[in-house]
Design an enzyme around this catalytic site. Structure first.
Site, PDB file in Angstrom:
ATOM      1  N   ALA A 192     -10.634  -5.590  -2.586  1.00 18.15           N
ATOM      2  CA  ALA A 192      -9.289  -4.479  -2.341  1.00 18.15           C
ATOM      3  C   ALA A 192      -9.492  -3.107  -2.173  1.00 18.15           C
ATOM      4  O   ALA A 192     -10.803  -2.532  -2.499  1.00 18.15           O
ATOM      5  CB  ALA A 192      -8.384  -4.839  -3.359  1.00 18.15           C
ATOM      6  N   HIS A 193      -8.572  -2.335  -1.628  1.00 16.64           N
ATOM      7  CA  HIS A 193      -8.691  -0.974  -1.633  1.00 16.64           C
ATOM      8  C   HIS A 193      -9.491  -0.064  -2.533  1.00 16.64           C
ATOM      9  O   HIS A 193      -9.388  -0.287  -3.849  1.00 16.64           O
ATOM     10  CB  HIS A 193      -7.173  -0.313  -1.509  1.00 16.64           C
ATOM     11  CG  HIS A 193      -6.560  -0.391  -2.708  1.00 16.64           C
ATOM     12  ND1 HIS A 193      -6.578   0.455  -3.666  1.00 16.64           N
ATOM     13  CD2 HIS A 193      -5.633  -1.369  -3.039  1.00 16.64           C
ATOM     14  CE1 HIS A 193      -5.809   0.052  -4.631  1.00 16.64           C
ATOM     15  NE2 HIS A 193      -5.342  -1.106  -4.318  1.00 16.64           N
TER      16      HIS A 193
END
Length: 140
Positions: free
Chosen positions: A68-69
């Site tokens: 994820a980011h």
């Protein structure tokens, strides 16, 4: 292989001095354009690298890994199939994350840590070793 991280890292660093090493990203994987992928990275089918991630040199991500980011995976690490890493997380160098391991957001995993298959990491890990279970605990 994943049992010989020091050897794997040494060979990679030696070869990198002689010739360029390219990354291999399977056509079914997605890498956000804002992410940075190092040299010698291998992304197998179905990997997702979200925005603002950094994947350093010589990282292997098996099928279905999701990062994820704004997360970072440091050099020479190996991520098994279906590993999930939440946002703003850092995985140290020479780490092994077993199949279906999950790392929650805003955590740091130090270098040379082994996370067992199916483990859930809900706290930062600062001590080397093998972590197993839900939640993941150091195996003594």
């Amino acid at each position: 292989g994943y049992d010989h991280f020091e050897f794997r890292a040494a060979v990679f660093e030696e070869i990198k001095q002689i010739m360029p090493l390219y990354s291999f990203i399977h056509s079914s994987s997605y890498v956000d354009p804002s992410s940075i992928i190092g040299d010698g990275v291998v992304l197998l089918p179905g990997c997702v690298i979200d925005k603002g991630c950094v994947i350093e040199d010589n990282v292997l991500m098996n099928a279905g890994v999701v990062i994820a980011h704004d997360s970072k995976v440091m050099k020479h690490s190996f991520l098994g199939p279906a590993v999930k890493i939440a946002g703003f997380t850092t995985i140290g160098s020479k780490c092994f994350l077993g199949i279906n391991a999950t790392i929650l957001n805003n955590l740091k995993i130090s270098d040379t840590v082994l996370i067992a298959a199916g483990a859930l990491v809900n706290k930062s890990i600062t001590e080397r070793g093998t972590y197993i279970g839900v939640p993941a605990k150091l195996k003594l």
